[in-house]
Write a protein that holds these residues in place. Structure first.
Motif: not given
Length: 357
Positions: A164-165, A190-193, A219-222
């Motif tokens: 979530d950014y 869905r977007r997740v911190p 589009s999750l990272i790392g």
């Protein structure tokens, strides 16, 4: 001149006597945080570029030095560190590979004061004077991949899961359009911190099952991308869902233990397995400098390597003025025949990638 590359700690850059001859670049690269696992590779890419610049005579005879700023923190402290260095006159320019939220914070303190080259895939949009983005926006990065995978796998229903950014929000907006043009639709978003994925794995997996998605754009990272792909493997969904990522590279694939499902794809500007002479030569020079056990130069590292060379080339031409940076960079790239790099679609095969196009 010596081809030694000095990597300077920010505190040393602030409090030590500066060697006036050096051309100092603030290198904002994550050594911790969500993208920390990409840091060693990016750092090697920067060191290789600086080594080559210095071996070629430096920047108008001045040795290129790197001042390392950990870009893995939250935006405000990273930007504050950059501001302190700029206020102290410790930097001649900035280069970085970090998340877009950190980038936007750094941009506000660097704009109009120094040249700042930001090299990874980004969210698109305009930039302030002196800020140059050499990466790619979501529509260009994912357009061909979404269309090709939708056709190849007869996908009707896409799901979107990201952090979530700024960057994932832009990716998801682009994905809605791209999926529609390809004849599919988005059935879950869905977007997740950052750092919260591990605590939300089961609810996210349940939502994926309930949505009856055929494909998943990640589009999750790392670390979050690694944890979620591991959870998909444990659940068995990894073999049913076609997965596409604009953030997966060799070091992330290694961290998740590889993948042999034939359903995990990445769309990136560069892969280590690209059968291009330029890419293979880069890998050979990297190994010669850093040794056989150095991390793979992933797409983030290659982007930073190229960005530092571009920055050095602009500095050598006296073209770092913020107001003219974009035009000067365009002229330099045209002169060197370096047009827009293609985006490659690759499928994970074990611990590496099979580049499909």
């Amino acid at each position: 001149m010596s081809v030694e590359v000095r990597m300077i700690d920010p505190l040393d850059a602030l409090h030590s006597v500066r060697e006036e001859a050096a051309f100092r670049v603030g290198l904002v690269v994550p050594q911790s945080g969500p993208l920390g696992l990409t840091g060693p590779s990016a750092l090697d890419g920067a060191l290789l570029a600086a080594h080559e610049v210095n071996a070629g005579g430096g920047v108008l005879g001045r040795p290129l030095e790197l001042v390392l700023v950990d870009g893995g923190g939250t935006p405000e402290p990273v930007a504050a560190e950059v501001r302190r260095l700029l206020d102290a006159g410790a930097l001649d320019a900035l280069a970085g590979c970090h998340t877009s939220d950190v980038h936007r914070a750094v941009e506000t303190v660097a704009a109009g004061r120094t040249a700042y080259v930001f090299t990874p895939p980004h969210e698109g949009g305009s930039r302030l004077p002196g800020v140059l983005c050499t990466g790619i926006d979501p529509s260009r990065q994912l357009g061909s991949a979404v269309r090709e995978l939708t056709e190849r796998h007869r996908i009707a229903r896409w799901a979107l899961i990201g952090n979530d950014y700024i960057w994932p929000r832009s990716v998801h907006r682009a994905a809605e359009r791209l999926a529609g043009r390809a004849g599919a639709r988005v059935v879950l978003e869905r977007r997740v911190p950052f750092g919260a994925v591990e605590g939300m794995l089961e609810p996210l997996l349940d939502e994926l099952r309930a949505a009856r998605a055929d494909a998943l754009l990640l589009s999750l990272i790392g670390r979050d991308l690694v944890h979620f792909n591991r959870a998909l493997r444990r659940s068995g969904l990894d073999r049913r869902l076609v997965r596409l990522s604009g953030a997966l590279e060799e070091n992330g694939l290694l961290a998740l233990g590889g993948d042999d499902t034939g359903t995990l794809y990445a769309a990136m500007p560069s892969f280590a397995t690209l059968a291009e002479e330029r890419r293979q030569s880069l890998a050979e020079r990297h190994q010669a400098l850093c040794g056989p056990w150095a991390p793979v130069l992933d797409a983030y590292a290659v982007g930073l390597y190229e960005g530092l060379h571009l920055l050095a080339g602009l500095a050598a031409r006296g073209a770092l003025a913020p107001d003219g940076l974009l035009a000067a960079a365009g002229r330099l790239l045209d002169r060197e025949g370096a047009g827009r790099a293609p985006i490659h679609l690759a499928r994970a095969e074990g611990l590496g990638f099979d580049v499909l196009g």
